[in-house]
Every structure is written in structure tokens, then in C-alpha cells.
Write an enzyme that holds these catalytic residues in place. Structure first.
Site, PDB file in Angstrom:
ATOM      1  N   ARG A   1      15.299   2.364 -20.159  1.00 30.45           N
ATOM      2  CA  ARG A   1      15.604   1.063 -19.563  1.00 30.45           C
ATOM      3  C   ARG A   1      16.848   0.365 -20.069  1.00 30.45           C
ATOM      4  NH1 ARG A   1       9.751  -1.034 -20.664  1.00 30.45           N
ATOM      5  NH2 ARG A   1      10.270   0.317 -22.407  1.00 30.45           N
TER       6      ARG A   1
ATOM      7  N   ASP B   1       6.497  11.404 -20.392  1.00 33.03           N
ATOM      8  CA  ASP B   1       5.817  10.553 -21.351  1.00 33.03           C
ATOM      9  C   ASP B   1       4.799  11.384 -22.109  1.00 33.03           C
ATOM     10  OD1 ASP B   1       5.607   7.524 -22.096  1.00 33.03           O
ATOM     11  OD2 ASP B   1       3.556   8.290 -22.102  1.00 33.03           O
TER      12      ASP B   1
ATOM     13  N   ARG C   1      14.590   2.804 -11.226  1.00 27.30           N
ATOM     14  CA  ARG C   1      13.240   2.277 -11.440  1.00 27.30           C
ATOM     15  C   ARG C   1      12.917   1.130 -10.486  1.00 27.30           C
ATOM     16  NH1 ARG C   1       9.377   1.106 -12.331  1.00 27.30           N
ATOM     17  NH2 ARG C   1       8.717   0.287 -14.333  1.00 27.30           N
TER      18      ARG C   1
ATOM     19  N   TYR D   1      -4.272   6.238 -28.159  1.00 19.87           N
ATOM     20  CA  TYR D   1      -4.312   5.676 -26.797  1.00 19.87           C
ATOM     21  C   TYR D   1      -5.610   6.027 -26.082  1.00 19.87           C
ATOM     22  CZ  TYR D   1       0.593   4.449 -27.294  1.00 19.87           C
ATOM     23  OH  TYR D   1       1.770   3.899 -27.721  1.00 19.87           O
TER      24      TYR D   1
ATOM     25  N   ARG E   1      14.476   8.094 -26.993  1.00 20.04           N
ATOM     26  CA  ARG E   1      14.413   7.259 -25.792  1.00 20.04           C
ATOM     27  C   ARG E   1      15.796   7.017 -25.183  1.00 20.04           C
ATOM     28  NH1 ARG E   1       9.678   4.424 -24.495  1.00 20.04           N
ATOM     29  NH2 ARG E   1       7.968   5.241 -25.675  1.00 20.04           N
TER      30      ARG E   1
HETATM   31  O1  CP3 Z   1      14.513   9.405 -23.398  1.00 20.77           O
HETATM   32  C1  CP3 Z   1      13.430   9.795 -23.832  1.00 20.77           C
HETATM   33  O2  CP3 Z   1      13.123   9.714 -25.038  1.00 20.77           O
HETATM   34  C2  CP3 Z   1      12.476  10.508 -22.872  1.00 20.77           C
HETATM   35  C3  CP3 Z   1      11.397   9.794 -22.364  1.00 20.77           C
HETATM   36  C4  CP3 Z   1      10.194   9.298 -23.139  1.00 20.77           C
HETATM   37  C5  CP3 Z   1       9.389   8.245 -22.628  1.00 20.77           C
HETATM   38  N1  CP3 Z   1       8.318   8.102 -23.445  1.00 20.77           N
HETATM   39  C6  CP3 Z   1       9.672   7.494 -21.402  1.00 20.77           C
HETATM   40  C7  CP3 Z   1       9.025   6.189 -21.151  1.00 20.77           C
HETATM   41  C8  CP3 Z   1       9.597   9.740 -24.333  1.00 20.77           C
HETATM   42  C9  CP3 Z   1      10.057  10.839 -25.291  1.00 20.77           C
HETATM   43  C10 CP3 Z   1       8.408   8.973 -24.503  1.00 20.77           C
HETATM   44  C11 CP3 Z   1       7.468   9.190 -25.613  1.00 20.77           C
HETATM   45  C12 CP3 Z   1       6.451   8.175 -25.887  1.00 20.77           C
HETATM   46  N2  CP3 Z   1       5.684   7.448 -25.008  1.00 20.77           N
HETATM   47  C13 CP3 Z   1       6.004   7.849 -27.192  1.00 20.77           C
HETATM   48  C14 CP3 Z   1       6.523   8.489 -28.462  1.00 20.77           C
HETATM   49  C15 CP3 Z   1       7.822   7.949 -28.894  1.00 20.77           C
HETATM   50  C16 CP3 Z   1       7.796   6.536 -29.438  1.00 20.77           C
HETATM   51  O3  CP3 Z   1       8.538   5.716 -28.900  1.00 20.77           O
HETATM   52  O4  CP3 Z   1       7.066   6.278 -30.400  1.00 20.77           O
HETATM   53  C17 CP3 Z   1       5.003   6.884 -27.058  1.00 20.77           C
HETATM   54  C18 CP3 Z   1       4.237   6.223 -28.195  1.00 20.77           C
HETATM   55  C19 CP3 Z   1       4.795   6.643 -25.665  1.00 20.77           C
HETATM   56  C20 CP3 Z   1       3.801   5.731 -25.046  1.00 20.77           C
HETATM   57  C21 CP3 Z   1       4.453   4.758 -24.135  1.00 20.77           C
HETATM   58  N3  CP3 Z   1       4.913   5.049 -22.869  1.00 20.77           N
HETATM   59  C22 CP3 Z   1       4.718   3.383 -24.363  1.00 20.77           C
HETATM   60  C23 CP3 Z   1       4.361   2.645 -25.632  1.00 20.77           C
HETATM   61  C24 CP3 Z   1       5.367   2.890 -23.216  1.00 20.77           C
HETATM   62  C25 CP3 Z   1       5.811   1.485 -22.897  1.00 20.77           C
HETATM   63  C26 CP3 Z   1       6.687   0.798 -23.800  1.00 20.77           C
HETATM   64  C27 CP3 Z   1       8.022   1.469 -24.063  1.00 20.77           C
HETATM   65  O5  CP3 Z   1       8.338   1.653 -25.258  1.00 20.77           O
HETATM   66  O6  CP3 Z   1       8.753   1.810 -23.137  1.00 20.77           O
HETATM   67  C28 CP3 Z   1       5.496   3.954 -22.315  1.00 20.77           C
HETATM   68  C29 CP3 Z   1       6.128   3.927 -20.993  1.00 20.77           C
HETATM   69  C30 CP3 Z   1       7.464   4.588 -20.931  1.00 20.77           C
HETATM   70  N4  CP3 Z   1       7.705   5.860 -21.366  1.00 20.77           N
HETATM   71  C31 CP3 Z   1       8.680   4.060 -20.416  1.00 20.77           C
HETATM   72  C32 CP3 Z   1       9.645   5.051 -20.549  1.00 20.77           C
HETATM   73  C33 CP3 Z   1      11.087   4.998 -20.098  1.00 20.77           C
HETATM   74  C34 CP3 Z   1       8.851   2.691 -19.781  1.00 20.77           C
HETATM   75  C35 CP3 Z   1       8.319   2.767 -18.392  1.00 20.77           C
HETATM   76  C36 CP3 Z   1       9.129   2.002 -17.398  1.00 20.77           C
HETATM   77  O7  CP3 Z   1      10.233   2.437 -17.012  1.00 20.77           O
HETATM   78  O8  CP3 Z   1       8.592   0.978 -16.972  1.00 20.77           O
END
Ligand code: CP3
Length: 340
Positions: free
Chosen positions: A29, A74, A38, A149, A25
Site C-alpha cells: 500500500r 498472504d 486495489r 490467527y 512488504r
Molecule cells: O510485499 C510483500 O511482502 C508480499 C506480500 C505480503 C502480504 N502479507 C500482503 C498483504 C506478505 C509477505 C505478507 C505476510 C504477512 N501477512 C505476515 C507476515 C509478515 C509480517 O508483516 O509480519 C502477516 C503477519 C500477515 C497477516 C496480515 N495480512 C495482516 C496483519 C494484514 C493487514 C495489515 C497489514 O500489515 O497490511 C494482512 C493483509 C495484507 N497482506 C495486505 C497486504 C498488502 C493489506 C491488504 C490490503 O491491500 O488491503
């Protein structure tokens, strides 16, 4: 063939020039420049707009000497491409959770060029713009994690609906997992064809299952995904969160690297996986809140546990927290470089 990228060399268990590091990640953010973008564009639009997604992918590389980039997208994005109606609030919320065979059979196969062309275009843009020749990691969700999910419908700590689905409707669960395994295999392969130099499956909710259920349900679908992705000829990484009970189960997967969370000692992980796997991890994301000297000790402890043998990629044990001070990441990068 010997690799010039420290990250790719470590994936292949060759001796790298230094201990490579990137942060799960790392695009997101905690970075003010991400939050600024964003403020103008919602998350789903960001992921679907290649020049913006490529920009966000590159943001952490401009600040820090990371050894790999990870595609900004994502795990749920390809499912949207398969017609699943979902929103990010900010975690994924599925409008009609999948519970029946009819819903499973109605899920189309994923054709990446048709269903998620913007992801492949983002890969091409990142490859063209990556500084220092930094390699790009493409990724997908692990089939069981996606199922959590899809069946649960929203983020949860226990994913009770998805877990009970395994026991109540095992044949349906298996069908859904197989479909997801095949779709994610094709998705990963397409990312590599577009230019991704390594591929990673995120099994974020592996730790919800006992080894027996993980082996029965989750693993066969992972094998399907990896078998398809293997054709890309690039290193494959399987991240298994809370996998302390699962190391023997994943040891014979056809993955080059196993990523693990911070709860395990990397020396023990390497023993249990055997010499055929590289490892990735596993600093506690919370350690980034420590004073500088303590962070340094924590970094040293991870590196010491991983040991001197090739095949360690430094990372956090799970995604970086959104309230992490960006300066702490700068210190982390410095310390990993200093120790190696
Ligand atoms: O930098 C990176 O790693 C690339 C981007 C990336 C995102 N999601 C962006 C994102 C990656 C590799 C993911 C994978 C992801 N998404 C996983 C597997 C990795 C992990 O953390 O376990 C999972 C379980 C998700 C599902 C998901 N998507 C969740 C739980 C959330 C919200 C909470 C959170 O942790 O951010 C998202 C939304 C999301 N995906 C955001 C981002 C930057 C936040 C959205 C925003 O900007 O409002």
C-alpha cells in the site's frame, strides 16, 4: 557453484557483487500503483488472480533496484485453500476460530496444486517477467504465527487466546502446529517447484513466547516445515520477529538465513548464531521517515553492525509501513548501494 545473484550468493554466505537488499512488504500500500489497483480489486481477489498478483509482485522492481522479489500473497492464503473461512479486514479475521480437537482433525492436508493453483501460476508468471533476472522469494507463515490467527480469530497485540491455548490444551496445540508445519512445508516446496528461488517462513509473532515455550511448541513445527522445504534445494530463510531471547533457539535450525527485527544489533546476532548462518535485516521501518542524512547514518550503522563477512542481506526489521514515502525507499536503495 557460485551465484550471479547477489541475493542468492549472500543466502549461501558466498561473497556477493554488492550487498543485496529487498524490503519486507515491498509490494503493497505505500506504492501509489498498488493503491490504484486495489481501488478496483479487493485484496483476496488480487491474491487469487495470477496476472494481477504477478503485476503487484513486480511493481517495486520497476521502481527500485531490489535484489529480490517476494511473491504477492498472504500468510493466510494457503489456509483459505485448506477450507478455513476468513476475510481480510484488512488483517485476517477467521470466522470460526479453532479451539477444539474436532476442528483441528477436520483441517485437511494442503495439496498446493489442487488448493492454491493460482499461487503456483503467479510464481510462474513472475519468473517469466522478472526484470534483470531478479530472483523470486516464495513464502509461508510460521506455524505458530498462523496458529495465532487461527486460534485468536483476528489480529491482536498479545494473542492471548492463542497463547493460553498452548498452556490450557498443549496436546491440541501441538497437533495443530504439526499440521501447519507439514502443510507449510508442502506449500513452500510447491512454490520452489513452480520456480521460486528462495523460500521464507515469516514467524511474525515469535516474540510473544518465552524461549522455553518457543522451543517446546513453535520450533518442532518449524523443523517439520523446513525439512520438507529443504528438498527444494533452494536457500531457506526463517524470519523471527522480536527474537532477542530466541537466537540460541534458532541457531541450529536447518535454515540458511535468519531474519531479525531492528531491536537487535546484527554483530551480536551473528555472534549468537555462529558462522553457519547468514542474517537478514534489520533497519527500523520508522527510519524511513528520517531526513536523508539521518537515514544514511542509520543504513551505515546496520551495514557496520553486520560487518564485512559475507552473509548479510539488507532489509527492514519488519514490514514497511503503508504511509512510507516511496522516495524514502529510493534513497534507501541508493544508500545501501553506495555503502557497498
Ligand atoms: O510485499 C510483500 O511482502 C508480499 C506480500 C505480503 C502480504 N502479507 C500482503 C498483504 C506478505 C509477505 C505478507 C505476510 C504477512 N501477512 C505476515 C507476515 C509478515 C509480517 O508483516 O509480519 C502477516 C503477519 C500477515 C497477516 C496480515 N495480512 C495482516 C496483519 C494484514 C493487514 C495489515 C497489514 O500489515 O497490511 C494482512 C493483509 C495484507 N497482506 C495486505 C497486504 C498488502 C493489506 C491488504 C490490503 O491491500 O488491503
Amino acid at each position: 557453484m557460485s551465484e550471479t545473484s547477489a541475493f542468492l550468493a549472500a543466502c549461501r554466505r558466498q561473497r556477493p557483487s554488492h550487498r543485496p537488499l529487498w524490503v519486507m512488504r515491498q509490494a503493497g500500500r505505500y506504492l501509489p500503483e498498488y493503491r490504484a489497483l486495489r481501488a478496483k480489486v479487493d485484496f483476496a481477489t488480487l491474491t487469487r488472480t495470477p496476472d494481477l498478483a504477478a503485476e503487484v509482485t513486480l511493481q517495486p522492481l520497476r521502481r527500485y533496484e531490489m535484489d529480490a522479489a517476494i511473491l504477492f500473497s498472504d500468510i493466510m492464503t494457503p489456509l483459505q485453500g485448506m477450507g478455513v473461512d476468513l476475510t481480510f479486514e484488512p488483517g485476517p479475521v477467521v470466522r470460526q476460530p479453532i479451539r477444539t480437537d474436532a476442528q483441528i482433525d477436520a483441517l485437511p492436508a494442503l495439496v498446493p496444486e489442487r488448493d492454491v493453483p493460482f499461487v503456483l501460476e503467479t510464481v510462474r508468471l513472475v519468473r517469466a517477467g522478472a526484470p534483470r533476472g531478479t530472483p523470486l522469494i516464495g513464502f509461508a507463515g510460521g506455524p505458530f504465527t498462523l496458529m495465532c490467527y487461527l486460534v485468536g480469530g483476528r489480529p491482536s497485540k498479545e494473542f492471548g487466546a492463542a497463547r493460553s491455548f498452548l498452556y490450557a490444551q498443549p496436546d491440541s496445540a501441538q497437533r495443530l502446529l504439526e499440521r501447519l508445519g507439514d502443510a507449510m512445508g508442502e506449500y513452500l516446496l510447491a512454490q520452489a517447484t513452480a520456480g521460486a528461488q528462495a523460500l521464507m517462513l515469516f514467524e511474525s509473532w515469535a516474540g510473544l513466547l518465552a524461549a522455553r515455550e518457543f522451543t517446546r511448541f513453535a520450533l518442532p513445527a518449524v523443523r517439520r516445515a523446513l525439512a520438507i522445504a529443504r528438498r527444494a534445494g533452494v536457500p531457506l530463510i526463517y524470519y523471527v520477529n522480536q527474537g532477542a531471547a530466541l537466537m540460541e533457539a534458532v541457531a541450529d535450525l536447518d535454515a540458511d538465513v535468519i531474519g531479525v527485527d531492528w531491536r537487535m544489533d546484527l554483530a551480536e546476532v551473528r555472534r549468537r548464531l555462529g558462522p553457519g548462518k547468514a542474517v537478514q535485516g534489520n533497519l527500523d521501518p520508522a527510519a524511513l521517515f528520517a531526513p536523508a542524512e539521518e537515514l544514511k547514518r542509520q543504513v551505515a550503522a546496520v551495514i557496520a553492525a553486520a560487518g564485512p563477512a559475507p552473509g548479510h542481506i539488507f532489509n527492514l526489521g519488519h514490514g514497511i509501513w503503508q504511509d512510507t514515502p516511496p522516495e524514502a525507499v529510493a534513497r534507501l536503495v541508493d544508500y545501501v548501494h553506495e555503502y557497498t
